[in-house]
Design an enzyme around this catalytic site. Structure first.
Site, PDB file in Angstrom:
ATOM      1  CB  SER A  39      -0.897   0.004   1.244  1.00 53.83           C
ATOM      2  OG  SER A  39      -1.538   1.254   1.409  1.00 53.83           O
ATOM      3  CE1 TYR A  71      -4.465  -1.873   4.659  1.00 56.90           C
ATOM      4  CE2 TYR A  71      -3.609   0.301   4.101  1.00 56.90           C
ATOM      5  CZ  TYR A  71      -4.071  -0.943   3.715  1.00 56.90           C
ATOM      6  OH  TYR A  71      -4.124  -1.262   2.384  1.00 56.90           O
TER       7      TYR A  71
END
Length: 213
Positions: free
Chosen positions: A127, A152
């Site tokens: 990501s 995350y």
């Protein structure tokens, strides 16, 4: 070629599966169909895949250690596209265990499945969040990503380190893709493009203000 696509009911997973099937590969799609966003949307995506020759679906969580090990041993995949993960930056503040279970434990299970079953290549979703506090622009894969600012992001950075380690120790080729905001047909309804479009259509700014304030 037989390919495992995890997160096959997701936005990217559905499109990847379609492309692989179109070129003649066998695809085993895996997804736990969780309710982080509309399960109906995930079911609708699957309906576009299930009639296609060469596609089969397995409902399973990647954190299921025994289930994943059995799946790999049974199918002997040539390649794996690992897209399943607990998504969302803000949700990681509310429910951190979901990210550890899916993004850390689940990724370990995938790595172990690849290691022990002769998988030729693992491609996985990282990501843009790994860039965290980095202020250098434009972003580059050569930049330091040692300052994640969400759990995350930390789990995605951990995935990159874990994949690197398995490549070094066991000769498993791995490729991590640092996705930024993805959009398009069948996209996630919680992403910025859809939120902005909905607000414009409704003549409202309240939803986007709450989301991004």
């Amino acid at each position: 070629m037989k390919v495992l696509v995890t997160g096959a009911a997701g936005f990217i997973g559905m499109h990847v599966s379609q492309i692989l099937l179109a070129r003649g590969d066998q695809v085993v799609g895996l997804d736990n169909l969780n309710d982080y966003y509309s399960p109906q949307l995930k079911d609708d995506r699957l309906e576009r895949l299930t009639p296609k020759p060469g596609f089969s679906f397995v409902k399973m969580d990647v954190a299921d250690r025994e289930g994943i090990a059995k799946l790999f041993a049974e199918h002997r995949f040539d390649r794996v596209v690992h897209l399943a993960a607990q998504a969302g930056v803000r949700y990681s503040i509310e429910n951190p265990h979901a990210y550890i279970d899916s993004n850390i434990v689940g990724f370990t299970n995938i790595l172990e499945g690849c290691r022990h079953n002769g998988v030729l290549h693992l491609a996985y979703a990282s990501s843009s969040s790994v860039y965290g506090g980095n202020t250098l622009m434009p972003f580059s894969e050569h930049h330091s990503v040692d300052h994640p600012i969400s759990l995350y992001a930390a789990t995605k950075k951990a995935n990159e380190l874990m994949a690197h380690t398995y490549s070094h120790l066991f000769g498993l080729p791995t490729t991590g893709l640092r996705f930024f905001t993805v959009y398009g047909p069948w996209g996630r309804p919680d992403m910025a493009l859809f939120l902005f479009t909905k607000a414009i259509i409704e003549g409202s700014t309240s939803a986007t203000t709450r989301r991004f304030s």
